[in-house]
Design a protein around this motif. Structure first.
Motif, short mmCIF file in Angstrom:
data_model
loop_
_atom_site.label_atom_id
_atom_site.label_comp_id
_atom_site.label_asym_id
_atom_site.label_seq_id
_atom_site.Cartn_x
_atom_site.Cartn_y
_atom_site.Cartn_z
N LEU A 78 0.84 -1.20 0.00
CA LEU A 78 0.00 0.00 0.00
C LEU A 78 0.87 1.25 0.00
O LEU A 78 0.64 2.18 -0.79
N ILE A 79 1.88 1.28 0.87
CA ILE A 79 2.78 2.44 0.94
C ILE A 79 3.49 2.64 -0.39
O ILE A 79 3.57 3.76 -0.90
N SER A 80 3.97 1.57 -0.98
CA SER A 80 4.69 1.67 -2.25
C SER A 80 3.79 2.18 -3.37
O SER A 80 4.21 3.01 -4.19
N THR A 81 2.54 1.72 -3.40
CA THR A 81 1.61 2.16 -4.45
C THR A 81 1.30 3.65 -4.33
O THR A 81 1.27 4.37 -5.33
N VAL A 82 1.07 4.10 -3.10
CA VAL A 82 0.79 5.51 -2.88
C VAL A 82 2.00 6.37 -3.25
O VAL A 82 1.88 7.41 -3.93
N GLN A 83 3.18 5.94 -2.85
CA GLN A 83 4.40 6.69 -3.15
C GLN A 83 4.65 6.75 -4.66
O GLN A 83 5.11 7.78 -5.18
N ASN A 84 4.37 5.67 -5.36
CA ASN A 84 4.57 5.67 -6.82
C ASN A 84 3.66 6.70 -7.51
O ASN A 84 4.09 7.37 -8.45
N GLU A 85 2.41 6.81 -7.06
CA GLU A 85 1.52 7.80 -7.66
C GLU A 85 1.99 9.22 -7.36
O GLU A 85 1.91 10.11 -8.22
N ALA A 86 2.49 9.44 -6.15
CA ALA A 86 3.02 10.77 -5.82
C ALA A 86 4.24 11.09 -6.68
O ALA A 86 4.39 12.22 -7.17
N ASP A 87 5.10 10.10 -6.91
CA ASP A 87 6.30 10.31 -7.73
C ASP A 87 5.93 10.61 -9.18
O ASP A 87 6.63 11.36 -9.86
N GLN A 88 4.84 10.02 -9.66
CA GLN A 88 4.40 10.29 -11.02
C GLN A 88 4.04 11.76 -11.20
O GLN A 88 4.37 12.38 -12.22
N TYR A 89 3.38 12.33 -10.21
CA TYR A 89 3.03 13.75 -10.29
C TYR A 89 4.28 14.62 -10.22
O TYR A 89 4.36 15.67 -10.87
N LEU A 90 5.27 14.19 -9.46
CA LEU A 90 6.49 14.97 -9.27
C LEU A 90 7.56 14.64 -10.32
O LEU A 90 8.68 15.14 -10.23
N ALA A 91 7.20 13.81 -11.31
CA ALA A 91 8.19 13.39 -12.31
C ALA A 91 8.66 14.57 -13.14
O ALA A 91 9.84 14.67 -13.50
N ASP A 92 7.73 15.49 -13.50
CA ASP A 92 8.12 16.67 -14.27
C ASP A 92 8.78 17.70 -13.35
O ASP A 92 8.58 17.70 -12.14
N ASN A 93 9.56 18.57 -13.96
CA ASN A 93 10.22 19.61 -13.18
C ASN A 93 9.18 20.51 -12.53
O ASN A 93 8.11 20.78 -13.07
N MET A 94 9.53 21.01 -11.37
CA MET A 94 8.66 21.92 -10.64
C MET A 94 9.37 23.27 -10.52
O MET A 94 10.59 23.38 -10.65
N PHE A 95 8.57 24.29 -10.27
CA PHE A 95 9.13 25.60 -9.94
C PHE A 95 9.19 25.72 -8.42
O PHE A 95 8.22 25.42 -7.72
N ALA A 96 10.33 26.16 -7.93
CA ALA A 96 10.52 26.34 -6.49
C ALA A 96 10.35 27.81 -6.13
O ALA A 96 10.91 28.69 -6.78
N LEU A 97 9.57 28.08 -5.07
CA LEU A 97 9.33 29.45 -4.63
C LEU A 97 10.60 30.06 -4.06
O LEU A 97 11.27 29.47 -3.21
N VAL A 98 10.91 31.27 -4.53
CA VAL A 98 12.13 31.97 -4.10
C VAL A 98 11.79 33.14 -3.18
O VAL A 98 12.43 33.35 -2.15
N ASP A 99 10.76 33.92 -3.55
CA ASP A 99 10.45 35.12 -2.77
C ASP A 99 8.99 35.51 -2.99
O ASP A 99 8.38 35.16 -4.00
N ILE A 100 8.45 36.25 -2.02
CA ILE A 100 7.08 36.78 -2.11
C ILE A 100 7.15 38.28 -1.81
O ILE A 100 7.73 38.70 -0.81
N ARG A 101 6.57 39.07 -2.69
CA ARG A 101 6.44 40.50 -2.46
C ARG A 101 4.96 40.84 -2.28
O ARG A 101 4.12 40.33 -3.04
N LYS A 102 4.68 41.71 -1.32
CA LYS A 102 3.29 41.96 -0.96
C LYS A 102 3.02 43.45 -0.84
O LYS A 102 3.81 44.20 -0.26
N LEU A 103 1.90 43.87 -1.40
CA LEU A 103 1.40 45.24 -1.28
C LEU A 103 0.02 45.17 -0.65
O LEU A 103 -0.89 44.55 -1.20
N GLN A 104 -0.16 45.78 0.50
CA GLN A 104 -1.41 45.68 1.24
C GLN A 104 -2.22 46.97 1.14
O GLN A 104 -1.66 48.07 1.13
#
Length: 389
Positions: A226-252
């Motif tokens: 069960l653990i292996s099956t769930v992890q495999n599906e998560a890895d499939q979603y993460l297979a493509d490159n992702m963008f990593a958050l670097v900074d947030i600018r906020k105007l209130q």
């Protein structure tokens, strides 16, 4: 007919002038954390947010929402680097107009492409949390598997583990995590059948403790699968490159331009039919003028924004074939009221009722007579005030 042609030509000219308008742009200065040079943002119209792209940034996400509301009410707009083309400026189209004289919070999220080390750390963290959660929620007792939560709760918690894990990341093709599949759901349902798997073991002639141990081995094997099956599906979603958050600018609590109030004036050509007190139906038409009260703001609701309640007067009185004079109550001109709908930006179709008084040889025959009318008009906004203060 000549009058109507003149109105039509004037409308075409006005429509052309509207059509050549351009979308406004405001500049965001990331160094000073300032937008539009400190001026209010455009209201009741779409606009671009433009800015210089910091080094290494490949994806920018803008969130805009009223300051009186929470982030979950935000409208999200994005910019992504076009393939491998080198550009030094981004453009984010704010396609949902802001309301006049309101205050908004603007958040800009800057992302860079996640490298291999970041992706491995992300996968490892999510897989570790999946394993820890499933093991903590499963208990083996007498060869059976018991869970502390229902399958529905387990599925929801597994989805949340992934969603929380990628909170500071964005998918390369903006594909949100849609949750784990029915395969995981079916795998969870199998645990109730573990007790029926006695056929896998030849329990004849064996001691009870050995049988229980073999059942436990099979139960642990199920949990690992069960653990292996769930992890495999998560890895499939993460297979493509992702963008990593670097900074947030906020105007209130940033203000928008206050639009001056206006009154829509109508000037058009319409007509009505009348038979009352006449030998046969007669048709009357002429110029009319009046005002409109919009049923909504067209910047936010297209249908109601173009619809309105209109009222005014025909600019002349009429006379029937038998000499009966047609005027109106109160102002001695036919008075109309009805609903209108704007088409082609400045043209408005009106339909409703016209109030008429009839008079023959100085004798009032009918003081108040309602008849249906229809017409086309041009609409112009008359601003109430000399500036935007």
């Amino acid at each position: 007919m000549k009058k109507f042609t003149i109105i039509f030509l004037l409308g075409l000219v006005c429509t052309y002038q509207f059509a050549v308008g351009q979308i406004k742009s405001v500049h965001y200065d990331v160094v000073r954390n300032q937008i539009n040079e400190g001026n209010p943002l455009p209201s009741e119209e779409i606009f671009y947010i433009k800015g210089i792209i910091p080094d290494g940034i490949s994806y920018i996400e803008g969130k805009v929402y009223p300051s009186s509301k929470n982030l979950d009410k935000a409208e999200t707009y994005t910019w992504k680097q076009p393939f491998s083309f080198e550009v030094n400026q981004y453009e984010i189209l704010v396609s949902d107009p802001l309301r006049s004289s309101d205050k908004y919070t603007i958040e800009l999220y800057y992302y860079q492409k996640a490298d291999e080390k970041q992706m491995e750390a992300l996968k490892s963290s999510i897989n570790h949390n999946i394993e820890a959660y499933l093991k903590a929620n499963m208990e083996i007792s007498k060869g059976k598997i018991h869970s502390y939560n229902s399958d529905k709760v387990i599925m929801a918690q597994l989805n949340k583990i992934v969603e929380d894990g990628i909170q500071n990341y964005s998918h390369f093709i903006h594909q949100d995590f849609s949750g784990f599949s029915d395969i995981i759901k079916q795998k969870l349902e199998q645990r109730d059948e573990i007790k029926l798997k006695k056929a896998r073991f030849n329990i004849l002639g064996r001691k009870k403790e050995n049988v229980d141990n073999e059942r436990a081995v099979y139960a642990f094997q199920y949990i690992d699968e069960l653990i292996s099956t769930v992890q495999n599906e998560a890895d499939q979603y993460l297979a493509d490159n992702m963008f990593a958050l670097v900074d947030i600018r906020k105007l209130q609590s940033y203000p928008t331009i206050k639009k001056p109030s206006s009154i829509p004036l109508n000037f058009g050509y319409g007509g009505f039919a009348m038979k009352r007190s006449f030998a046969s139906t007669e048709y009357f038409n002429g110029m009319y003028a009046g005002i409109s009260v919009p049923l909504g703001n067209k910047a936010f609701t297209k249908f109601l924004g173009n619809a309105s309640f209109s009222a005014g007067v025909f600019l002349e009185n009429f006379e029937s074939k038998n000499g009966t004079k047609l005027s109106g109550p109160l102002v001695n001109l036919p008075i109309y009221a009805g609903l209108g709908y704007k088409i082609f930006r400045v043209f408005r179709f009106n339909a409703g009722l016209v109030a008429i008084s009839t008079e023959n040889a100085g004798e009032t025959i009918d003081k108040f007579n309602l008849q249906p009318y229809a017409g086309f008009s041009l609409e112009f906004n008359i601003w109430l005030g000399l500036n935007n203060k």
